[in-house]
Motif scaffolding. Structure first.
Motif, short mmCIF file in Angstrom:
data_model
loop_
_atom_site.label_atom_id
_atom_site.label_comp_id
_atom_site.label_asym_id
_atom_site.label_seq_id
_atom_site.Cartn_x
_atom_site.Cartn_y
_atom_site.Cartn_z
N GLY A 204 0.79 -1.22 0.00
CA GLY A 204 0.00 0.00 0.00
C GLY A 204 0.82 1.28 0.00
O GLY A 204 0.36 2.32 -0.43
N GLY A 205 2.04 1.25 0.47
CA GLY A 205 2.85 2.46 0.59
C GLY A 205 3.66 2.75 -0.66
O GLY A 205 3.60 2.04 -1.66
N GLU A 206 4.44 3.82 -0.57
CA GLU A 206 5.30 4.25 -1.66
C GLU A 206 6.55 3.37 -1.72
O GLU A 206 7.16 3.07 -0.70
CB GLU A 206 5.70 5.71 -1.41
CG GLU A 206 6.47 6.35 -2.51
CD GLU A 206 6.83 7.81 -2.19
OE1 GLU A 206 7.60 8.36 -2.99
OE2 GLU A 206 6.36 8.37 -1.19
N ILE A 207 6.94 2.95 -2.92
CA ILE A 207 8.12 2.11 -3.11
C ILE A 207 9.06 2.82 -4.07
O ILE A 207 8.63 3.34 -5.10
CB ILE A 207 7.74 0.72 -3.65
CG1 ILE A 207 6.91 -0.02 -2.61
CG2 ILE A 207 8.99 -0.07 -4.03
CD1 ILE A 207 6.48 -1.40 -3.02
N LYS A 208 10.35 2.83 -3.70
CA LYS A 208 11.32 3.53 -4.55
C LYS A 208 12.62 2.76 -4.58
O LYS A 208 13.07 2.21 -3.58
CB LYS A 208 11.55 4.94 -4.00
CG LYS A 208 12.26 5.83 -4.97
CD LYS A 208 12.02 7.28 -4.64
CE LYS A 208 12.72 8.11 -5.71
NZ LYS A 208 12.55 9.51 -5.53
N ASN A 209 13.24 2.75 -5.75
CA ASN A 209 14.53 2.11 -5.96
C ASN A 209 15.59 3.19 -6.16
O ASN A 209 15.38 4.12 -6.94
CB ASN A 209 14.45 1.20 -7.19
CG ASN A 209 15.72 0.42 -7.43
OD1 ASN A 209 16.50 0.17 -6.52
ND2 ASN A 209 15.95 0.05 -8.67
N PHE A 210 16.70 3.08 -5.45
CA PHE A 210 17.79 4.03 -5.56
C PHE A 210 19.04 3.30 -6.07
O PHE A 210 19.32 2.19 -5.63
CB PHE A 210 18.12 4.66 -4.21
CG PHE A 210 17.00 5.49 -3.65
CD1 PHE A 210 16.91 6.84 -3.92
CD2 PHE A 210 16.03 4.90 -2.85
CE1 PHE A 210 15.88 7.61 -3.41
CE2 PHE A 210 14.98 5.66 -2.33
CZ PHE A 210 14.90 7.01 -2.61
N HIS A 211 19.78 3.94 -6.95
CA HIS A 211 21.05 3.38 -7.39
C HIS A 211 22.04 3.45 -6.23
O HIS A 211 21.87 4.24 -5.31
CB HIS A 211 21.58 4.14 -8.61
CG HIS A 211 20.71 3.97 -9.82
ND1 HIS A 211 20.70 2.82 -10.56
CD2 HIS A 211 19.80 4.81 -10.38
CE1 HIS A 211 19.82 2.95 -11.55
NE2 HIS A 211 19.27 4.14 -11.45
N SER A 212 23.07 2.66 -6.29
CA SER A 212 24.04 2.60 -5.18
C SER A 212 24.71 3.94 -4.92
O SER A 212 25.13 4.21 -3.80
CB SER A 212 25.08 1.51 -5.43
OG SER A 212 25.72 1.73 -6.66
N ASN A 213 24.78 4.82 -5.91
CA ASN A 213 25.39 6.13 -5.69
C ASN A 213 24.39 7.17 -5.19
O ASN A 213 24.71 8.34 -5.08
CB ASN A 213 26.08 6.63 -6.97
CG ASN A 213 25.12 6.85 -8.11
OD1 ASN A 213 23.96 6.47 -8.05
ND2 ASN A 213 25.60 7.47 -9.18
N GLU A 214 23.16 6.74 -4.87
CA GLU A 214 22.11 7.64 -4.37
C GLU A 214 21.76 7.37 -2.91
O GLU A 214 20.65 7.64 -2.46
CB GLU A 214 20.85 7.50 -5.23
CG GLU A 214 21.04 7.88 -6.66
CD GLU A 214 19.79 7.66 -7.50
OE1 GLU A 214 19.45 8.58 -8.27
OE2 GLU A 214 19.16 6.59 -7.38
N ARG A 215 22.73 6.87 -2.17
CA ARG A 215 22.50 6.52 -0.76
C ARG A 215 22.00 7.73 0.04
O ARG A 215 21.06 7.61 0.82
CB ARG A 215 23.78 5.95 -0.17
CG ARG A 215 23.59 5.24 1.12
CD ARG A 215 24.88 4.48 1.50
NE ARG A 215 24.63 3.54 2.55
CZ ARG A 215 24.79 3.81 3.83
NH1 ARG A 215 25.19 5.00 4.22
NH2 ARG A 215 24.53 2.88 4.74
N GLU A 216 22.63 8.88 -0.12
CA GLU A 216 22.24 10.08 0.62
C GLU A 216 20.80 10.48 0.29
O GLU A 216 20.02 10.84 1.18
CB GLU A 216 23.20 11.23 0.29
CG GLU A 216 23.00 12.45 1.16
CD GLU A 216 24.03 13.52 0.89
OE1 GLU A 216 23.63 14.70 0.84
OE2 GLU A 216 25.23 13.18 0.73
N GLN A 217 20.42 10.42 -0.98
CA GLN A 217 19.05 10.74 -1.39
C GLN A 217 18.06 9.76 -0.77
O GLN A 217 16.97 10.15 -0.35
CB GLN A 217 18.90 10.74 -2.91
CG GLN A 217 19.67 11.83 -3.61
CD GLN A 217 21.05 11.37 -4.07
OE1 GLN A 217 21.76 10.64 -3.37
NE2 GLN A 217 21.47 11.82 -5.24
#
Length: 124
Positions: free
Chosen positions: A104-117
């Protein structure tokens, strides 16, 4: 007892659980770390925010752990506010798409260089 391949990171707080995974996740990882921590958050806060940092040393799930993950996710599909993954391998992206249709919630994938984001996003 085998080595635990999942670790709770110190940035975890309140309803936010941030985990780091290495090697292959096992049934023990789910039963000793993942599930108890998430169930505790859900009991206390109603909804959880989960961020899993896979990094370059993550090699997937053992069959029983994959089943633990699917069963927990389906049972608690409405108990997630946000769920994010950092550094997911290409083969894992299909799993995120399936999860997005169930959770039900928001799902997001981050690249390994987007750890801070990713850390910023899970805390918003």
């Amino acid at each position: 007892m085998s080595q635990i391949n999942i670790k709770v990171l110190p940035e975890s707080k309140a309803n936010i659980l941030i985990l780091s995974a290495v090697g292959k996740l096992t049934d023990e990882d789910y039963k000793n770390v993942f599930i108890p921590r998430l169930e505790s958050i859900i009991r206390e806060y109603g909804k959880a925010r989960l961020l899993l940092d896979m990094g370059d040393k993550f090699h997937g799930w053992e069959a029983e752990a994959l089943w633990d993950d699917a069963r927990f996710g389906f049972t608690h599909r409405n108990d997630f506010e946000k769920m994010g993954v950092i550094g997911a391998p290409k083969w894992f992206e299909w799993g995120l798409k399936i999860a997005a249709s169930i959770i039900g919630g928001e799902i997001k994938n981050f690249h390994s260089n987007e750890r801070e984001q990713a850390f910023h996003w899970i805390n918003e």
